[in-house]
Design an enzyme around this catalytic site. Structure first.
Site, mmCIF file in Angstrom:
data_model
loop_
_atom_site.group_PDB
_atom_site.id
_atom_site.type_symbol
_atom_site.label_atom_id
_atom_site.label_comp_id
_atom_site.label_asym_id
_atom_site.label_seq_id
_atom_site.Cartn_x
_atom_site.Cartn_y
_atom_site.Cartn_z
ATOM 1 N N SER A 1 -108.231 62.092 -2.867
ATOM 2 C CA SER A 1 -106.974 61.526 -2.343
ATOM 3 C C SER A 1 -106.858 61.569 -0.822
ATOM 4 O O SER A 1 -105.769 61.796 -0.286
ATOM 5 C CB SER A 1 -105.767 62.191 -3.015
ATOM 6 O OG SER A 1 -105.755 61.870 -4.395
ATOM 7 N N HIS B 1 -121.193 63.845 -8.927
ATOM 8 C CA HIS B 1 -119.760 63.507 -8.856
ATOM 9 C C HIS B 1 -119.104 63.933 -10.177
ATOM 10 O O HIS B 1 -119.717 63.826 -11.239
ATOM 11 C CB HIS B 1 -119.585 62.009 -8.615
ATOM 12 C CG HIS B 1 -118.167 61.650 -8.280
ATOM 13 N ND1 HIS B 1 -117.190 61.577 -9.239
ATOM 14 C CD2 HIS B 1 -117.565 61.392 -7.097
ATOM 15 C CE1 HIS B 1 -116.041 61.268 -8.648
ATOM 16 N NE2 HIS B 1 -116.237 61.162 -7.357
ATOM 17 N N GLU C 1 -114.798 68.541 -4.048
ATOM 18 C CA GLU C 1 -113.831 67.592 -4.595
ATOM 19 C C GLU C 1 -113.133 68.231 -5.795
ATOM 20 O O GLU C 1 -113.684 68.209 -6.912
ATOM 21 C CB GLU C 1 -114.541 66.321 -5.055
ATOM 22 C CG GLU C 1 -115.176 65.530 -3.940
ATOM 23 C CD GLU C 1 -115.257 64.054 -4.311
ATOM 24 O OE1 GLU C 1 -114.672 63.234 -3.580
ATOM 25 O OE2 GLU C 1 -115.870 63.715 -5.323
ATOM 26 N N GLY D 1 -112.494 57.669 -1.860
ATOM 27 C CA GLY D 1 -112.614 56.681 -2.922
ATOM 28 C C GLY D 1 -111.638 55.545 -2.687
ATOM 29 O O GLY D 1 -111.855 54.672 -1.843
ATOM 30 N N GLY D 2 -110.517 55.577 -3.414
ATOM 31 C CA GLY D 2 -109.531 54.496 -3.413
ATOM 32 C C GLY D 2 -109.167 53.934 -2.046
ATOM 33 O O GLY D 2 -109.173 52.711 -1.854
ATOM 34 N N GLU E 1 -117.031 62.584 -12.026
ATOM 35 C CA GLU E 1 -116.980 61.541 -13.062
ATOM 36 C C GLU E 1 -118.300 61.486 -13.823
ATOM 37 O O GLU E 1 -118.332 61.210 -15.024
ATOM 38 C CB GLU E 1 -116.628 60.189 -12.416
ATOM 39 C CG GLU E 1 -115.151 60.139 -12.039
ATOM 40 C CD GLU E 1 -114.817 59.239 -10.863
ATOM 41 O OE1 GLU E 1 -115.642 58.396 -10.481
ATOM 42 O OE2 GLU E 1 -113.712 59.408 -10.318
ATOM 43 N N GLY F 1 -108.205 60.658 -7.126
ATOM 44 C CA GLY F 1 -107.438 59.513 -7.594
ATOM 45 C C GLY F 1 -106.009 59.821 -7.999
ATOM 46 O O GLY F 1 -105.319 58.980 -8.558
ATOM 47 N N ASN G 1 -116.839 55.848 -1.176
ATOM 48 C CA ASN G 1 -117.378 55.760 -2.539
ATOM 49 C C ASN G 1 -116.601 54.670 -3.282
ATOM 50 O O ASN G 1 -115.440 54.865 -3.641
ATOM 51 C CB ASN G 1 -117.207 57.130 -3.227
ATOM 52 C CG ASN G 1 -117.601 57.095 -4.687
ATOM 53 O OD1 ASN G 1 -118.216 56.140 -5.162
ATOM 54 N ND2 ASN G 1 -117.250 58.153 -5.411
ATOM 55 N N TRP G 2 -117.258 53.530 -3.515
ATOM 56 C CA TRP G 2 -116.563 52.412 -4.162
ATOM 57 C C TRP G 2 -116.370 52.634 -5.658
ATOM 58 O O TRP G 2 -115.605 51.937 -6.296
ATOM 59 C CB TRP G 2 -117.357 51.117 -3.990
ATOM 60 C CG TRP G 2 -117.417 50.600 -2.596
ATOM 61 C CD1 TRP G 2 -117.168 51.285 -1.437
ATOM 62 C CD2 TRP G 2 -117.768 49.278 -2.194
ATOM 63 N NE1 TRP G 2 -117.343 50.472 -0.354
ATOM 64 C CE2 TRP G 2 -117.716 49.229 -0.792
ATOM 65 C CE3 TRP G 2 -118.132 48.113 -2.890
ATOM 66 C CZ2 TRP G 2 -118.008 48.062 -0.068
ATOM 67 C CZ3 TRP G 2 -118.427 46.962 -2.173
ATOM 68 C CH2 TRP G 2 -118.357 46.946 -0.772
ATOM 69 N N LYS G 3 -117.145 53.556 -6.226
ATOM 70 C CA LYS G 3 -117.176 53.721 -7.694
ATOM 71 C C LYS G 3 -117.537 52.362 -8.312
ATOM 72 O O LYS G 3 -118.231 51.574 -7.672
ATOM 73 C CB LYS G 3 -115.848 54.271 -8.218
ATOM 74 C CG LYS G 3 -115.395 55.483 -7.407
ATOM 75 C CD LYS G 3 -114.328 56.301 -8.039
ATOM 76 C CE LYS G 3 -114.012 57.477 -7.122
ATOM 77 N NZ LYS G 3 -113.130 58.441 -7.733
#
Ligand code: PGA
Length: 231
Positions: A191, A86, A153, A212-213, A88, A159, A7-9
């Site tokens: 994470s 998600h 999640e 993600g990251g 966010e 993150g 997931n690049w966001k």
């Protein structure tokens, strides 16, 4: 077969997408890699060796919905998966369980796999069961749930570099399996990185991970795909 979902966001640009494509396209694995870049970069993934997904979509397929993106159009661009709900989007864009369920129904109708995210926030840690049951209420007995993926999640782990213990992940994912009558894959996100991916993927009810990251660090993501191929 495990799912590794990137997931690049709201990150990445044209040059990054080209580099990512070049490096990840040639990595071989028996697992399912699903890359979810921002909408305008989807065109860079034509003829990608792995699968393509998107980070969100409209619950409608067309019409007067300024700024929304139709899942029909995403299908045209090769998206087989769409992340919905998600945290966010729930938190910052006020997406309700109702709208997430509407998106899920539209996606299922179009033959796109919804990746439905659920998870408790920091204050709700001790009530994770209740929180997940509320978020999954509409999905639990839905006849189409076998066409979805459920992603656990915990909001506090996204993150942050903090993850639940392996035993906690085991407990929650087992609970999700039971709640959904073992009808669909259940994955973990929050994470996940090169140091913990193998341990997490070895937990029996974990069918994959949402990353993600760490998936934006191309060399690390490539290593994660390789190391998870043994599992
Ligand atoms: P993270 O994000 O891996 O950077 O914690 C996961 C996610 O939000 O899907």
């Amino acid at each position: 077969m495990k799912f590794l979902i990137s997931n690049w966001k709201m990150n990445g640009d044209v040059e990054f997408a080209e580099n990512f494509f070049e490096k990840i396209n040639s990595v071989k694995t028996k697992n399912r890699i699903i890359v979810c870049p921002p909408f305008p970069l989807l065109y860079k993934f034509q003829n990608f060796a792995h699968s393509l997904g998107s980070q969100n979509c409209s619950a409608k397929t067309n019409g007067a919905f300024t700024g929304e993106v139709s899942p029909l159009l995403l299908k045209d661009f090769g998206c087989e998966y769409v992340i919905i709900g998600h945290s966010e989007r729930r938190r910052m864009f006020k997406e309700s369980d109702e709208i997430i369920f509407a998106k899920y129904n539209t996606l299922v109708e179009l033959g796109i796999t919804p990746i439905v995210c659920v998870g408790e926030n920091e204050d709700e840690k001790s009530e994770w069961r209740e929180v997940l049951l509320i978020q999954l209420h509409k999905f639990m007995n839905d006849g189409n749930l076998s066409k979805a993926i459920i992603a656990y999640e915990p909001v506090w782990s996204i993150g942050s570099g903090k993850t639940p213990t392996m035993d906690e992940i085991y407990k929650v994912l087992n609970f999700l399996k039971e709640t959904t009558h073992f009808s669909c894959p259940t994955i973990y996100g929050g994470s996940v990185n090169i140091n913990n991916i193998e341990d997490i993927l070895k937990i029996p009810p974990v069918d994959g991970v949402l990353i993600g990251g760490a998936s934006l660090r191309i060399a690390e993501f490539s290593k994660m795909i390789q190391s998870s191929s043994q599992i």
